[in-house]
Design a protein around this motif. Structure first.
Motif, PDB file in Angstrom:
ATOM      1  N   VAL A 200      36.557  40.213  36.073  1.00  0.00           N
ATOM      2  CA  VAL A 200      38.020  40.255  36.067  1.00  0.00           C
ATOM      3  C   VAL A 200      38.535  38.987  35.391  1.00  0.00           C
ATOM      4  O   VAL A 200      37.863  37.956  35.381  1.00  0.00           O
ATOM      5  CB  VAL A 200      38.598  40.374  37.496  1.00  0.00           C
ATOM      6  CG1 VAL A 200      38.199  41.681  38.137  1.00  0.00           C
ATOM      7  CG2 VAL A 200      38.148  39.193  38.366  1.00  0.00           C
ATOM      8  N   LYS A 201      39.732  39.075  34.824  1.00  0.00           N
ATOM      9  CA  LYS A 201      40.349  37.935  34.165  1.00  0.00           C
ATOM     10  C   LYS A 201      41.177  37.148  35.178  1.00  0.00           C
ATOM     11  O   LYS A 201      42.051  37.707  35.832  1.00  0.00           O
ATOM     12  CB  LYS A 201      41.235  38.401  33.009  1.00  0.00           C
ATOM     13  CG  LYS A 201      40.452  38.955  31.832  1.00  0.00           C
ATOM     14  CD  LYS A 201      41.371  39.282  30.669  1.00  0.00           C
ATOM     15  CE  LYS A 201      40.570  39.799  29.469  1.00  0.00           C
ATOM     16  NZ  LYS A 201      41.454  40.111  28.321  1.00  0.00           N
ATOM     17  N   VAL A 202      40.861  35.871  35.295  1.00  0.00           N
ATOM     18  CA  VAL A 202      41.592  34.978  36.184  1.00  0.00           C
ATOM     19  C   VAL A 202      42.485  34.088  35.330  1.00  0.00           C
ATOM     20  O   VAL A 202      42.016  33.487  34.356  1.00  0.00           O
ATOM     21  CB  VAL A 202      40.631  34.132  37.035  1.00  0.00           C
ATOM     22  CG1 VAL A 202      41.405  33.170  37.927  1.00  0.00           C
ATOM     23  CG2 VAL A 202      39.733  35.027  37.877  1.00  0.00           C
ATOM     24  N   CYS A 203      43.765  34.020  35.657  1.00  0.00           N
ATOM     25  CA  CYS A 203      44.731  33.243  34.880  1.00  0.00           C
ATOM     26  C   CYS A 203      45.269  32.081  35.714  1.00  0.00           C
ATOM     27  O   CYS A 203      45.442  32.191  36.924  1.00  0.00           O
ATOM     28  CB  CYS A 203      45.898  34.117  34.428  1.00  0.00           C
ATOM     29  SG  CYS A 203      45.404  35.507  33.386  1.00  0.00           S
TER      30      CYS A 203
ATOM     31  N   THR B  88      46.039  33.664  39.304  1.00  0.00           N
ATOM     32  CA  THR B  88      46.386  35.084  39.424  1.00  0.00           C
ATOM     33  C   THR B  88      45.285  35.970  38.852  1.00  0.00           C
ATOM     34  O   THR B  88      44.550  35.573  37.944  1.00  0.00           O
ATOM     35  CB  THR B  88      47.704  35.395  38.687  1.00  0.00           C
ATOM     36  OG1 THR B  88      47.508  35.201  37.280  1.00  0.00           O
ATOM     37  CG2 THR B  88      48.836  34.496  39.170  1.00  0.00           C
ATOM     38  N   VAL B  89      45.194  37.164  39.413  1.00  0.00           N
ATOM     39  CA  VAL B  89      44.318  38.221  38.902  1.00  0.00           C
ATOM     40  C   VAL B  89      45.165  39.478  38.785  1.00  0.00           C
ATOM     41  O   VAL B  89      45.692  39.964  39.787  1.00  0.00           O
ATOM     42  CB  VAL B  89      43.108  38.469  39.827  1.00  0.00           C
ATOM     43  CG1 VAL B  89      42.309  39.663  39.333  1.00  0.00           C
ATOM     44  CG2 VAL B  89      42.228  37.234  39.901  1.00  0.00           C
ATOM     45  N   ASP B  90      45.326  39.965  37.543  1.00  0.00           N
ATOM     46  CA  ASP B  90      46.130  41.163  37.289  1.00  0.00           C
ATOM     47  C   ASP B  90      47.540  41.011  37.858  1.00  0.00           C
ATOM     48  O   ASP B  90      48.092  41.934  38.447  1.00  0.00           O
ATOM     49  CB  ASP B  90      45.445  42.390  37.875  1.00  0.00           C
ATOM     50  CG  ASP B  90      46.023  43.694  37.317  1.00  0.00           C
ATOM     51  OD1 ASP B  90      46.613  43.657  36.221  1.00  0.00           O
ATOM     52  OD2 ASP B  90      45.899  44.731  37.994  1.00  0.00           O
ATOM     53  N   GLY B  91      48.122  39.815  37.682  1.00  0.00           N
ATOM     54  CA  GLY B  91      49.484  39.576  38.127  1.00  0.00           C
ATOM     55  C   GLY B  91      49.625  39.244  39.598  1.00  0.00           C
ATOM     56  O   GLY B  91      50.728  38.905  40.059  1.00  0.00           O
ATOM     57  N   GLN B  92      48.553  39.321  40.375  1.00  0.00           N
ATOM     58  CA  GLN B  92      48.599  39.039  41.810  1.00  0.00           C
ATOM     59  C   GLN B  92      48.176  37.589  42.041  1.00  0.00           C
ATOM     60  O   GLN B  92      47.089  37.172  41.669  1.00  0.00           O
ATOM     61  CB  GLN B  92      47.661  39.977  42.572  1.00  0.00           C
ATOM     62  CG  GLN B  92      47.637  39.767  44.076  1.00  0.00           C
ATOM     63  CD  GLN B  92      48.953  40.158  44.733  1.00  0.00           C
ATOM     64  OE1 GLN B  92      49.576  41.133  44.339  1.00  0.00           O
ATOM     65  NE2 GLN B  92      49.378  39.406  45.720  1.00  0.00           N
ATOM     66  N   THR B  93      49.048  36.793  42.679  1.00  0.00           N
ATOM     67  CA  THR B  93      48.738  35.392  42.952  1.00  0.00           C
ATOM     68  C   THR B  93      47.773  35.290  44.131  1.00  0.00           C
ATOM     69  O   THR B  93      48.038  35.822  45.211  1.00  0.00           O
ATOM     70  CB  THR B  93      50.019  34.605  43.266  1.00  0.00           C
ATOM     71  OG1 THR B  93      50.899  34.686  42.138  1.00  0.00           O
ATOM     72  CG2 THR B  93      49.699  33.148  43.553  1.00  0.00           C
TER      73      THR B  93
END
Length: 289
Positions: free
Chosen positions: A223-226, A261-266
């Protein structure tokens, strides 16, 4: 042969080992990540737009691998802790000299000769290799935990004895584009360093409940972590009229950590830091949900 018939592939009994399809996919994804990372590092080091593309991954004996290389080439050998065979990063000598030329301010317009590196050129190439090894460890993750240390550089593929002739090597082929100069490169890693860490071939025949199998599989999905600031709301007119030099007032306080965040979820908050040559986020709090 009917159109719907499956193609028949001859089995080569001389091959020391073969990869299951799911194992091949895992390695392909890992080397694809490495290709992106190495291209970014080359761009930063050589200061010319660079791109590395992963082509294929296969298992070959060392004799097959070395026989597929040109006689005159650059082979950088690395010691693998606990394993007699060495890992190899291979690329054309002329390509390496072009990289060094760019690092020293050259344009790369003239073709580089096929010759050994000078002490200065080798020192600059060592820096590129240090980044490549760091990217390789990052990309392979738990599949490659043993440290790699630079052993030697060879200029003839027939004299570089990185492993015994029958030793199995995991070989990844790459296409490199540095500026307008294209070159083929390979990475060969002793299979003994990676294969034991791949999932057993019989993992799919597990008797665990389906829900448990799904949880196990999801745990291994990348998963992409931002690391990001708090978003702001603006009018469309502001977005359409954005120009170089405009200043956007963000609603994120300067003293507050960034959001993880992951997929917009903090999920957490992290302070900006560094890990080696890369930026990093140091987790300071976790969202309780």
């Amino acid at each position: 042969m009917p159109q719907d018939a499956k193609p028949v592939v001859a089995y080569d009994f001389s091959r020391p080992t073969t990869l299951a399809r799911e194992h091949t996919r895992v390695l392909e994804m890992a080397f694809e990540t490495f290709a992106r990372q190495w291209g970014t590092q080359l761009t930063a080091k050589v200061r010319v737009l660079s791109q590395v593309t992963r082509e294929d991954v296969q298992v070959l004996s060392y004799d097959e691998y070395s026989g597929s290389l040109p006689d005159n080439t650059c082979m950088v050998l690395f010691d693998v802790a606990g394993i007699p065979a060495k890992a190899v990063i291979q690329f054309p000598i002329s390509a390496a000299l072009t990289w060094v030329g760019h690092m020293l301010g050259g344009t790369g317009a003239q073709s580089a000769p096929e010759r050994k590196f000078t002490h200065i050129e080798q020192a600059l190439l060592d820096r590129i290799m240090d980044d490549a090894v760091e990217d390789l460890h990052y990309s392979l993750g738990h599949l490659m935990t043993e440290p790699l240390s630079l052993a030697s550089i060879h200029y003839n593929s027939q004299f570089a004895q990185a492993a015994a002739a029958r030793d199995a090597m995991i070989v990844a082929n790459f296409e490199m584009l540095v500026g307008e100069n294209a070159a083929a490169a390979t990475i060969a890693i002793p299979a003994a360093a990676i294969l034991p860490r791949l999932d057993p071939l019989g993992a799919q025949s597990s008797t665990a409940p389906p829900a448990e199998l799904v949880r196990r599989q999801v745990a291994h999905v990348p998963v992409k972590v931002c690391l990001q600031l708090e978003p702001i709301t603006v009018l469309p007119a502001m977005v359409l009229n954005l120009a170089v030099g405009d200043v956007l007032n963000l609603g994120h306080p300067r003293h507050r950590p960034l959001n993880v965040t992951v997929d917009g979820q903090t999920l957490a908050q992290a302070a900006v830091g560094a890990s080696g040559s890369r930026l990093a986020g140091s987790i300071v709090s976790i969202e309780e949900k």
